[in-house]
Scaffold this motif. Structure first.
Motif, PDB file in Angstrom:
ATOM      1  N   GLY A 116       0.822  -1.200   0.000  1.00 37.62           N
ATOM      2  CA  GLY A 116       0.000   0.000   0.000  1.00 37.62           C
ATOM      3  C   GLY A 116       0.856   1.249   0.000  1.00 37.62           C
ATOM      4  N   LEU A 117       1.463   1.532  -1.130  1.00 28.84           N
ATOM      5  CA  LEU A 117       2.435   2.615  -1.222  1.00 28.84           C
ATOM      6  C   LEU A 117       1.804   3.964  -0.893  1.00 28.84           C
ATOM      7  N   ARG A 118       2.533   4.766  -0.131  1.00 24.41           N
ATOM      8  CA  ARG A 118       2.021   6.065   0.288  1.00 24.41           C
ATOM      9  C   ARG A 118       1.660   6.922  -0.931  1.00 24.41           C
ATOM     10  N   GLY A 119       0.443   7.435  -0.936  1.00 22.43           N
ATOM     11  CA  GLY A 119      -0.005   8.318  -2.004  1.00 22.43           C
ATOM     12  C   GLY A 119      -0.563   7.625  -3.224  1.00 22.43           C
ATOM     13  N   ALA A 120      -0.510   6.281  -3.264  1.00 22.02           N
ATOM     14  CA  ALA A 120      -0.986   5.564  -4.446  1.00 22.02           C
ATOM     15  C   ALA A 120      -2.506   5.478  -4.463  1.00 22.02           C
ATOM     16  N   SER A 121      -3.074   5.363  -5.657  1.00 20.32           N
ATOM     17  CA  SER A 121      -4.518   5.178  -5.762  1.00 20.32           C
ATOM     18  C   SER A 121      -4.946   3.852  -5.135  1.00 20.32           C
ATOM     19  N   PHE A 122      -4.014   2.908  -5.066  1.00 21.72           N
ATOM     20  CA  PHE A 122      -4.287   1.578  -4.517  1.00 21.72           C
ATOM     21  C   PHE A 122      -3.734   1.433  -3.094  1.00 21.72           C
ATOM     22  N   GLU A 123      -3.538   2.536  -2.395  1.00 22.62           N
ATOM     23  CA  GLU A 123      -2.855   2.484  -1.101  1.00 22.62           C
ATOM     24  C   GLU A 123      -3.538   1.550  -0.106  1.00 22.62           C
ATOM     25  N   MET A 124      -4.850   1.462  -0.132  1.00 23.57           N
ATOM     26  CA  MET A 124      -5.538   0.613   0.837  1.00 23.57           C
ATOM     27  C   MET A 124      -5.487  -0.866   0.476  1.00 23.57           C
ATOM     28  N   ASP A 125      -5.054  -1.189  -0.724  1.00 23.12           N
ATOM     29  CA  ASP A 125      -4.876  -2.586  -1.128  1.00 23.12           C
ATOM     30  C   ASP A 125      -3.467  -2.999  -0.718  1.00 23.12           C
ATOM     31  N   ASP A 126      -3.304  -3.220   0.585  1.00 24.16           N
ATOM     32  CA  ASP A 126      -1.966  -3.326   1.186  1.00 24.16           C
ATOM     33  C   ASP A 126      -1.511  -4.779   1.241  1.00 24.16           C
ATOM     34  N   ARG A 127      -1.115  -5.284   0.093  1.00 23.47           N
ATOM     35  CA  ARG A 127      -0.746  -6.696  -0.017  1.00 23.47           C
ATOM     36  C   ARG A 127       0.658  -6.968   0.526  1.00 23.47           C
ATOM     37  N   MET A 128       0.974  -8.277   0.630  1.00 25.46           N
ATOM     38  CA  MET A 128       2.296  -8.698   1.096  1.00 25.46           C
ATOM     39  C   MET A 128       3.310  -8.548  -0.031  1.00 25.46           C
ATOM     40  N   THR A 129       4.286  -7.690   0.191  1.00 21.75           N
ATOM     41  CA  THR A 129       5.337  -7.506  -0.813  1.00 21.75           C
ATOM     42  C   THR A 129       6.726  -7.651  -0.209  1.00 21.75           C
ATOM     43  N   ALA A 130       6.803  -7.998   1.073  1.00 20.29           N
ATOM     44  CA  ALA A 130       8.108  -8.162   1.716  1.00 20.29           C
ATOM     45  C   ALA A 130       8.196  -9.595   2.252  1.00 20.29           C
ATOM     46  N   TYR A 131       8.406  -9.758   3.531  1.00 17.16           N
ATOM     47  CA  TYR A 131       8.554 -11.104   4.091  1.00 17.16           C
ATOM     48  C   TYR A 131       7.272 -11.921   3.988  1.00 17.16           C
ATOM     49  N   ASP A 132       7.433 -13.258   3.930  1.00 13.77           N
ATOM     50  CA  ASP A 132       6.331 -14.183   4.142  1.00 13.77           C
ATOM     51  C   ASP A 132       6.686 -15.074   5.326  1.00 13.77           C
ATOM     52  N   VAL A 133       5.699 -15.763   5.855  1.00 15.90           N
ATOM     53  CA  VAL A 133       5.911 -16.541   7.077  1.00 15.90           C
ATOM     54  C   VAL A 133       6.936 -17.648   6.866  1.00 15.90           C
ATOM     55  N   ALA A 134       6.838 -18.359   5.759  1.00 15.57           N
ATOM     56  CA  ALA A 134       7.748 -19.482   5.525  1.00 15.57           C
ATOM     57  C   ALA A 134       9.202 -19.026   5.502  1.00 15.57           C
ATOM     58  N   THR A 135       9.481 -17.906   4.841  1.00 25.54           N
ATOM     59  CA  THR A 135      10.853 -17.406   4.776  1.00 25.54           C
ATOM     60  C   THR A 135      11.327 -16.955   6.150  1.00 25.54           C
ATOM     61  N   MET A 136      10.461 -16.300   6.910  1.00 20.84           N
ATOM     62  CA  MET A 136      10.867 -15.863   8.249  1.00 20.84           C
ATOM     63  C   MET A 136      11.214 -17.041   9.146  1.00 20.84           C
ATOM     64  N   VAL A 137      10.408 -18.070   9.099  1.00 16.06           N
ATOM     65  CA  VAL A 137      10.685 -19.253   9.911  1.00 16.06           C
ATOM     66  C   VAL A 137      11.992 -19.892   9.481  1.00 16.06           C
ATOM     67  N   ALA A 138      12.197 -20.036   8.173  1.00 15.57           N
ATOM     68  CA  ALA A 138      13.408 -20.690   7.667  1.00 15.57           C
ATOM     69  C   ALA A 138      14.678 -19.909   7.978  1.00 15.57           C
ATOM     70  N   SER A 139      14.584 -18.572   8.014  1.00 17.05           N
ATOM     71  CA  SER A 139      15.774 -17.752   8.217  1.00 17.05           C
ATOM     72  C   SER A 139      15.979 -17.334   9.669  1.00 17.05           C
ATOM     73  N   GLY A 140      15.132 -17.813  10.557  1.00 18.10           N
ATOM     74  CA  GLY A 140      15.334 -17.534  11.976  1.00 18.10           C
ATOM     75  C   GLY A 140      14.863 -16.168  12.430  1.00 18.10           C
ATOM     76  N   ILE A 141      13.942 -15.569  11.705  1.00 19.58           N
ATOM     77  CA  ILE A 141      13.368 -14.299  12.153  1.00 19.58           C
ATOM     78  C   ILE A 141      12.388 -14.583  13.288  1.00 19.58           C
ATOM     79  N   ASP A 142      12.386 -13.709  14.282  1.00 16.81           N
ATOM     80  CA  ASP A 142      11.726 -13.997  15.554  1.00 16.81           C
ATOM     81  C   ASP A 142      10.268 -13.574  15.623  1.00 16.81           C
ATOM     82  N   PHE A 143       9.854 -12.649  14.765  1.00 17.79           N
ATOM     83  CA  PHE A 143       8.558 -11.999  14.945  1.00 17.79           C
ATOM     84  C   PHE A 143       8.115 -11.492  13.575  1.00 17.79           C
TER      85      PHE A 143
END
Length: 298
Positions: A116-143
């Motif tokens: 949901g990029l700041r100022g975009a017409s689609f700002e409220m359509d705030d999809r996942m574009t960074a981490y996902d759960v599987a990658t966080m678990v595999a790489s040892g991210i805590d939260f």
């Protein structure tokens, strides 16, 4: 501000990114980890996930966070201070910090939805574009962390809520704590504005709390507003307070945090620009003040 990182540190970082990319993931996975809660059971997390959403401004400077080297130096200073438990960021920030060797014994919080990029017409359509759960678990991210803005007049909210539901369900299944940052939002003169009235914050908590097939690992990340007693009566979930916008009088901000930190259910702070870009540019002093509010035994 006193320089923490050197030109040699940044040269090494650039070289590793170009010639040894496989070592970046290893640096994150192999870092010395810690329990999420220990000691006094409170957390102080420094936040730096704004740039990936196109939010680079701090106070009157619209491009303050556009200088990646300056941001990394400020984060390095913050992470070196007593009482700082960890950092919240997107993969680019976390990978930089891991490669620089700054994440040992720190909680790493992965930011998930930056679509949901700041100022975009689609700002409220705030999809996942960074981490996902599987990658966080595999790489040892805590939260994990997600932003949950709800605009009752914008259909983009539906896809946002669906994405949040999936994230909470997956995080719970993996035993990964996930903090939700909810707001009721609306578009005013073409700009998304969060409603910080007490009733609006309480309503946002109610909506966010019901997301996902299980809530056992859900935390809240909430703004400090009027009548925080009522706000905290709206949830049984552990809560971290967010810092708000830079530019507000620091003494007033610290006083408001101190009052809210005394309430049942509040476990600490997750603060970014307010501390990384303080009015006097003394990052260490600002961080130390906030750390003392969270961990009163410092």
């Amino acid at each position: 501000m006193t320089q923490f990182l050197t030109a040699d540190d940044f040269a090494r970082l650039r070289d590793i990114r170009a010639t040894q990319p496989a070592t970046i993931g290893a640096a994150l996975a192999d870092r010395r980890r810690r329990e999420v809660l220990r000691g006094d059971g409170r957390l102080f997390i420094v936040a730096a996930d704004h740039p990936a959403r196109g939010a680079l401004g701090v106070g009157s400077n619209p491009m303050a966070m556009g200088d990646r080297y300056g941001l990394l130096d400020r984060l390095a200073t913050a992470l070196s201070r007593p009482g700082v438990d960890g950092v919240l960021g997107t993969p680019d920030i976390i990978d930089d910090l891991a490669t620089l060797g700054l994440l040992d014994d720190k909680i790493v919080v992965g930011s998930m939805n930056r679509g949901g990029l700041r100022g975009a017409s689609f700002e409220m359509d705030d999809r996942m574009t960074a981490y996902d759960v599987a990658t966080m678990v595999a790489s040892g991210i805590d939260f994990a962390k997600t932003l949950v803005r709800v605009d009752l007049d914008d259909p983009g909210t539906v896809s946002t809520l669906t994405a949040m539901t999936d994230a909470v369900t997956q995080a719970s299944a993996a035993g990964l704590p996930i903090m939700l940052e909810p707001f009721l939002s609306s578009r005013v003169d073409g700009r998304i504005v969060n409603d910080l009235s007490t009733d609006a914050v309480i309503l946002s908590i109610a909506i966010a709390s019901g997301l996902g097939a299980a809530s056992a690992y859900t935390w809240m990340k909430l703004p400090v507003v009027d009548d925080m007693e009522r706000v905290m009566a709206a949830t049984t979930m552990p809560t971290l307070l967010l810092g708000g916008d830079a530019g507000v009088d620091p003494d007033e901000t610290f006083a408001a945090w101190e009052d809210a930190l005394s309430l049942p259910g509040v476990r600490g702070l997750t603060v970014g620009r307010t501390l990384l870009y303080p009015p006097d540019d003394d990052v260490a002093a600002a961080v130390d003040t906030a750390a003392g509010l969270v961990h009163t035994d410092l």
